[in-house]
Design a protein around this motif. Structure first.
Motif, PDB file in Angstrom:
ATOM      1  N   GLY A 189       0.793  -1.225   0.000  1.00  0.00           N
ATOM      2  CA  GLY A 189       0.000   0.000   0.000  1.00  0.00           C
ATOM      3  C   GLY A 189       0.820   1.267   0.000  1.00  0.00           C
ATOM      4  O   GLY A 189       0.371   2.309  -0.496  1.00  0.00           O
ATOM      5  N   ASP A 190       2.040   1.228   0.541  1.00  0.00           N
ATOM      6  CA  ASP A 190       2.869   2.437   0.586  1.00  0.00           C
ATOM      7  C   ASP A 190       3.808   2.553  -0.609  1.00  0.00           C
ATOM      8  O   ASP A 190       4.705   3.402  -0.634  1.00  0.00           O
ATOM      9  N   GLY A 191       3.603   1.669  -1.606  1.00  0.00           N
ATOM     10  CA  GLY A 191       4.394   1.778  -2.826  1.00  0.00           C
ATOM     11  C   GLY A 191       5.668   0.957  -2.836  1.00  0.00           C
ATOM     12  O   GLY A 191       6.347   0.877  -3.859  1.00  0.00           O
ATOM     13  N   THR A 192       6.025   0.352  -1.718  1.00  0.00           N
ATOM     14  CA  THR A 192       7.205  -0.508  -1.685  1.00  0.00           C
ATOM     15  C   THR A 192       6.817  -1.918  -2.161  1.00  0.00           C
ATOM     16  O   THR A 192       5.654  -2.207  -2.412  1.00  0.00           O
ATOM     17  N   TRP A 193       7.823  -2.785  -2.275  1.00  0.00           N
ATOM     18  CA  TRP A 193       7.578  -4.142  -2.774  1.00  0.00           C
ATOM     19  C   TRP A 193       7.904  -5.155  -1.689  1.00  0.00           C
ATOM     20  O   TRP A 193       8.917  -5.048  -1.003  1.00  0.00           O
ATOM     21  N   ASP A 194       7.023  -6.139  -1.553  1.00  0.00           N
ATOM     22  CA  ASP A 194       7.211  -7.221  -0.588  1.00  0.00           C
ATOM     23  C   ASP A 194       7.608  -8.484  -1.344  1.00  0.00           C
ATOM     24  O   ASP A 194       7.004  -8.827  -2.358  1.00  0.00           O
ATOM     25  N   ARG A 195       8.619  -9.191  -0.845  1.00  0.00           N
ATOM     26  CA  ARG A 195       9.115 -10.394  -1.527  1.00  0.00           C
ATOM     27  C   ARG A 195       8.784 -11.638  -0.707  1.00  0.00           C
ATOM     28  O   ARG A 195       8.984 -11.673   0.505  1.00  0.00           O
ATOM     29  N   THR A 196       8.279 -12.671  -1.399  1.00  0.00           N
ATOM     30  CA  THR A 196       8.070 -13.977  -0.780  1.00  0.00           C
ATOM     31  C   THR A 196       8.681 -15.041  -1.691  1.00  0.00           C
ATOM     32  O   THR A 196       8.869 -14.822  -2.887  1.00  0.00           O
ATOM     33  N   PHE A 197       8.974 -16.186  -1.090  1.00  0.00           N
ATOM     34  CA  PHE A 197       9.603 -17.285  -1.834  1.00  0.00           C
ATOM     35  C   PHE A 197       8.840 -18.568  -1.574  1.00  0.00           C
ATOM     36  O   PHE A 197       8.433 -18.847  -0.440  1.00  0.00           O
ATOM     37  N   GLU A 198       8.615 -19.346  -2.640  1.00  0.00           N
ATOM     38  CA  GLU A 198       8.024 -20.677  -2.523  1.00  0.00           C
ATOM     39  C   GLU A 198       8.816 -21.653  -3.374  1.00  0.00           C
ATOM     40  O   GLU A 198       9.426 -21.267  -4.376  1.00  0.00           O
TER      41      GLU A 198
END
Length: 250
Positions: A189-198
C-alpha cells in the motif's frame, strides 16, 4: 509454507493466459458425451476455483477441494455472486473424503503432478474412484516427461501492475522431479515491494505408469489425448489428458 500460499492472491492475475473458459467448455463437452448423465462434479485440487465456478455457471453442482486455505479463500470470494456456488472443502488429495458420490470428477492444470510419491498418487486415484458413481467419468491432465525435460534450467517471468513473479525450474531425471523456485514481488500500500519465496515440486509420470495405476484403482476405458483435443498425443506433447471411467463392478 505450502505450495501456492503466497501466490494465492496474485494467482489469477498471473494466469490470465491459461484459457479457463476454453478448458471448461472442453470438460462440459465431455460430460455431454458421457453415456451416463452428469449433474454433480468433483473438482480435485481446484486452486482459486475458476474451473469450478465456470462449471457451476453451466449448471453443474460442483464440489471443489484443495489443500491450500489461501487458494480456497480466493475461490470463495470468486464464487460469492453465483446463484449455485460450488461447495469448497479444504482437503489434500490423498485424504479426499466427500461423504457423497458424484457423476464425474476433474483435475486440471497438472495438479496430479504435485503428487510426487507413488503411494500418494495411488491413494488419490483410489479415493476418486471411491466417490464416483459406477460408470462415472474421470478427466485429468498432467505435464508430460517431455515438458519437464524441456523446462530444465529455464527461467520464466510473469508480471502485472502490482506483482512480479520469477520461476526458476530444475529437472532431476533420475528422481523424475521438477523443482520450481518461485520469487514473488508484490506492491504494498505504501508503494514498496514485498518479496516472498516458494518452492514447488512436480513428479514426471510416464503414461504407462498412470494407465496401470488407474486400472489398479478401479478405472477402465482409459483414453489419452493431447491437450483439449481428441487426437492421440504427439511425441513432443506438453500436456496429456486422461479420460477414464469407474468400472461398473468396481
Amino acid at each position: 509454507m505450502s505450495s501456492y500460499d503466497a501466490l494465492a492472491a496474485s494467482y489469477d492475475a498471473l494466469t490470465v493466459d491459461v484459457g479457463y473458459r476454453r478448458r471448461a467448455d472442453y470438460l462440459a463437452r465431455q460430460f455431454r458425451r458421457s453415456a451416463a448423465p452428469v449433474e454433480t462434479v468433483l473438482d480435485l485440487a481446484c486452486g482459486t476455483g475458476t474451473i469450478a465456478c465456470l462449471l457451476a455457471e453451466r449448471g453443474y453442482q460442483v464440489v471443489a477441494v484443495d489443500g491450500s486455505e489461501e487458494m480456497l479463500t480466493q475461490a470463495a470470494r470468486k464464487a460469492a455472486a453465483l446463484e449455485r456456488p460450488p461447495l469448497f472443502l479444504h482437503q489434500s488429495m490423498p485424504r479426499l473424503r466427500l461423504g457423497m458420490t458424484v457423476d464425474a470428477a476433474v483435475s486440471t492444470l497438472d495438479a496430479l503432478n504435485y503428487l510426487t510419491r507413488t503411494a500418494d498418487l495411488k491413494e488419490t486415484l483410489r479415493r476418486v474412484c471411491r466417490w464416483l458413481r459406477p460408470g462415472g467419468l474421470f478427466l485429468f491432465d498432467v505435464n508430460t516427461p517431455y515438458k519437464f525435460r524441456r523446462m530444465d534450467g529455464q527461467v520464466y517471468l510473469d508480471e502485472t501492475e502490482d506483482s512480479y513473479c520469477v520461476w526458476r525450474t530444475f529437472y532431476a531425471p533420475r528422481q523424475k522431479i521438477c523443482t520450481y523456485q518461485v520469487d514473488l514481488f508484490r506492491r504494498t500500500g505504501d508503494g514498496t515491494w514485498d518479496r516472498t519465496f516458494e518452492e514447488h515440486r512436480e513428479r514426471s509420470w510416464e503414461r504407462e505408469e498412470l494407465e496401470a495405476f488407474l486400472k489398479e484403482a478401479g478405472f477402465d476405458d482409459v483414453t489419452v489425448t493431447g491437450d483439449l483435443t481428441s487426437r492421440p498425443p504427439a511425441p513432443e506433447e506438453d500436456r496429456w489428458i486422461f479420460r477414464c471411467r469407474k468400472a461398473v463392478n468396481s
